[in-house]
Scaffold this active site. Structure first.
Site, mmCIF file in Angstrom:
data_model
loop_
_atom_site.group_PDB
_atom_site.id
_atom_site.type_symbol
_atom_site.label_atom_id
_atom_site.label_comp_id
_atom_site.label_asym_id
_atom_site.label_seq_id
_atom_site.Cartn_x
_atom_site.Cartn_y
_atom_site.Cartn_z
ATOM 1 N N GLY A 188 10.979 -1.688 -1.260
ATOM 2 C CA GLY A 188 10.354 -1.672 -2.498
ATOM 3 C C GLY A 188 10.426 -0.676 -3.544
ATOM 4 O O GLY A 188 10.310 -0.999 -4.749
ATOM 5 N N GLU B 15 6.368 5.438 -3.190
ATOM 6 C CA GLU B 15 6.197 4.244 -2.379
ATOM 7 C C GLU B 15 6.075 3.335 -3.955
ATOM 8 O O GLU B 15 5.565 3.835 -4.988
ATOM 9 C CB GLU B 15 4.643 4.194 -1.826
ATOM 10 C CG GLU B 15 4.370 2.701 -1.129
ATOM 11 C CD GLU B 15 5.137 1.850 -0.206
ATOM 12 O OE1 GLU B 15 6.199 1.894 -0.622
ATOM 13 O OE2 GLU B 15 4.876 1.770 0.824
ATOM 14 N N ASP B 16 6.170 2.045 -3.525
ATOM 15 C CA ASP B 16 6.205 1.136 -4.786
ATOM 16 C C ASP B 16 4.592 0.888 -5.060
ATOM 17 O O ASP B 16 4.179 0.880 -6.300
ATOM 18 C CB ASP B 16 6.716 -0.344 -4.367
ATOM 19 C CG ASP B 16 6.508 -0.848 -3.066
ATOM 20 O OD1 ASP B 16 5.733 -0.467 -2.279
ATOM 21 O OD2 ASP B 16 7.138 -1.831 -2.646
ATOM 22 N N ASP C 276 -1.742 -1.189 -1.433
ATOM 23 C CA ASP C 276 -2.444 -2.383 -1.505
ATOM 24 C C ASP C 276 -3.438 -2.251 -0.530
ATOM 25 O O ASP C 276 -4.547 -1.753 -0.806
ATOM 26 C CB ASP C 276 -1.445 -3.941 -1.164
ATOM 27 C CG ASP C 276 -2.042 -4.994 -1.216
ATOM 28 O OD1 ASP C 276 -3.356 -5.137 -1.943
ATOM 29 O OD2 ASP C 276 -1.482 -6.042 -1.220
ATOM 30 N N LYS D 128 -3.399 -1.016 -5.944
ATOM 31 C CA LYS D 128 -4.372 -2.238 -6.179
ATOM 32 C C LYS D 128 -5.610 -1.973 -5.299
ATOM 33 O O LYS D 128 -5.853 -2.343 -4.354
ATOM 34 C CB LYS D 128 -3.526 -3.465 -5.671
ATOM 35 C CG LYS D 128 -3.994 -4.734 -6.132
ATOM 36 C CD LYS D 128 -3.181 -5.823 -5.399
ATOM 37 C CE LYS D 128 -1.659 -6.166 -5.463
ATOM 38 N NZ LYS D 128 -1.330 -7.189 -4.548
ATOM 39 N N PHE E 13 -0.654 -10.475 -7.556
ATOM 40 C CA PHE E 13 0.547 -10.232 -6.836
ATOM 41 C C PHE E 13 1.539 -10.099 -7.760
ATOM 42 O O PHE E 13 1.974 -10.898 -8.619
ATOM 43 C CB PHE E 13 0.930 -11.377 -6.180
ATOM 44 C CG PHE E 13 2.030 -11.244 -5.020
ATOM 45 C CD1 PHE E 13 1.629 -10.462 -3.927
ATOM 46 C CD2 PHE E 13 3.211 -11.396 -5.446
ATOM 47 C CE1 PHE E 13 2.751 -10.074 -2.949
ATOM 48 C CE2 PHE E 13 4.396 -11.087 -4.383
ATOM 49 C CZ PHE E 13 4.170 -10.484 -3.243
ATOM 50 N N ARG F 86 13.476 -8.529 -6.990
ATOM 51 C CA ARG F 86 13.451 -7.270 -6.895
ATOM 52 C C ARG F 86 14.122 -6.540 -8.230
ATOM 53 O O ARG F 86 13.877 -5.267 -8.542
ATOM 54 C CB ARG F 86 14.003 -6.514 -5.672
ATOM 55 C CG ARG F 86 13.505 -6.973 -4.230
ATOM 56 C CD ARG F 86 13.805 -6.092 -3.385
ATOM 57 N NE ARG F 86 13.506 -6.603 -2.041
ATOM 58 C CZ ARG F 86 12.466 -6.044 -1.578
ATOM 59 N NH1 ARG F 86 11.534 -5.204 -1.783
ATOM 60 N NH2 ARG F 86 12.392 -6.307 -0.125
HETATM 61 P P1 IMP Z 1 -0.291 -2.684 1.942
HETATM 62 O O1 IMP Z 1 0.262 -2.116 3.558
HETATM 63 O O2 IMP Z 1 -1.208 -3.739 2.180
HETATM 64 O O3 IMP Z 1 -0.917 -1.342 1.200
HETATM 65 O O4 IMP Z 1 0.967 -2.958 1.372
HETATM 66 C C1 IMP Z 1 2.350 -2.042 1.380
HETATM 67 C C2 IMP Z 1 3.253 -3.028 1.117
HETATM 68 O O5 IMP Z 1 3.112 -4.308 0.970
HETATM 69 C C3 IMP Z 1 4.036 -2.812 -0.074
HETATM 70 O O6 IMP Z 1 4.842 -1.500 0.331
HETATM 71 C C4 IMP Z 1 4.914 -3.847 -0.717
HETATM 72 O O7 IMP Z 1 6.141 -4.030 -0.232
HETATM 73 C C5 IMP Z 1 4.029 -5.083 -0.041
HETATM 74 N N1 IMP Z 1 3.094 -5.450 -1.224
HETATM 75 C C6 IMP Z 1 1.819 -5.360 -1.474
HETATM 76 N N2 IMP Z 1 1.161 -5.761 -2.606
HETATM 77 C C7 IMP Z 1 2.219 -6.380 -3.019
HETATM 78 C C8 IMP Z 1 2.512 -7.023 -4.406
HETATM 79 O O8 IMP Z 1 1.657 -7.493 -4.922
HETATM 80 N N3 IMP Z 1 3.871 -7.436 -4.592
HETATM 81 C C9 IMP Z 1 4.913 -7.506 -3.640
HETATM 82 N N4 IMP Z 1 4.701 -6.590 -2.632
HETATM 83 C C10 IMP Z 1 3.492 -6.231 -2.421
#
Ligand code: IMP
Length: 181
Positions: free
Chosen positions: A44, A99-100, A103, A131, A152, A165
């Site tokens: 990402g 990191e992208d 969340d 987020k 999202f 992407r």
């Molecule tokens: P986390 O582990 O929930 O913090 O999520 C991290 C990963 O989930 C990110 O590196 C993204 O690849 C994916 N992700 C989380 N939220 C989104 C979103 O809104 N759109 C797309 N990918 C997401």
């Protein structure tokens, strides 16, 4: 039938303007005694990473770390898998993880655990998006591009089911359900 609709959430211009500022903030972290190790978390963050590092006027080592992400769903499973490891020893090095999106924080928390165990001199995080509404674990974020709502998002490296992407902006995704006719 379900239509996927992508509304512009942050324009490409807004994103690039913010990356200019983030690059200045990265430079302000230096100077470092050895090149700063900048970790691109695949897949990402590939677009954010490449736009960020080309604006950072410091000696850098660019390295890549692959982790599994969502597969065709918008919900985090919490399960994180390493798909490609670093090709550089980060012991006693200054490290910046790029990191992208953070969340729930589960992915970043897992990654920081792995990297910290390798004894870097310093370990910092720069995320394009944060987020906070969905946070499950607390993660210290040193640099944040944009704090976003509980939507999202796709584009600028971020996917839904491995698509979108390549969008040059960040879009908010929604689903429009139509009964089959
Ligand atoms: P986390 O582990 O929930 O913090 O999520 C991290 C990963 O989930 C990110 O590196 C993204 O690849 C994916 N992700 C989380 N939220 C989104 C979103 O809104 N759109 C797309 N990918 C997401």
């Amino acid at each position: 039938m379900t239509n996927e609709i992508v509304d512009t959430y942050l324009s490409g211009e807004q994103v690039l303007a913010r990356i200019d500022e983030l690059a200045q903030a990265v430079m302000a972290l230096g100077p470092f005694d050895k090149p700063l190790v900048v970790v691109c978390v695949l897949k990402g963050s590939f677009m954010f990473f490449s736009d960020l590092v080309r604006r950072v006027d410091l000696p850098l080592n660019c390295v890549f770390l692959g982790v599994s992400s969502y597969g065709g769903t918008t919900e985090s499973s919490g399960a994180v898998r390493l798909t490609h490891d670093l090709t550089l020893d980060i012991a006693n090095r200054d490290v910046l993880v790029v990191e992208d999106i953070v969340d729930t924080g589960l992915t970043m928390s897992y990654l920081l655990g792995i990297l910290q165990a390798r004894n870097p001199k310093s370990l910092r995080v720069c995320t394009m998006l944060h987020k906070p509404a969905r946070k499950k674990v607390e993660v210290a974020l040193d640099l944040v591009g944009f704090v976003i709502d509980d939507v999202f998002v796709v584009g600028y490296g971020l996917d839904y089911d491995e698509r979108y992407r390549n969008l040059p902006f960040i879009g908010a995704m929604r689903f429009d359900d139509h009964p089959a006719s």
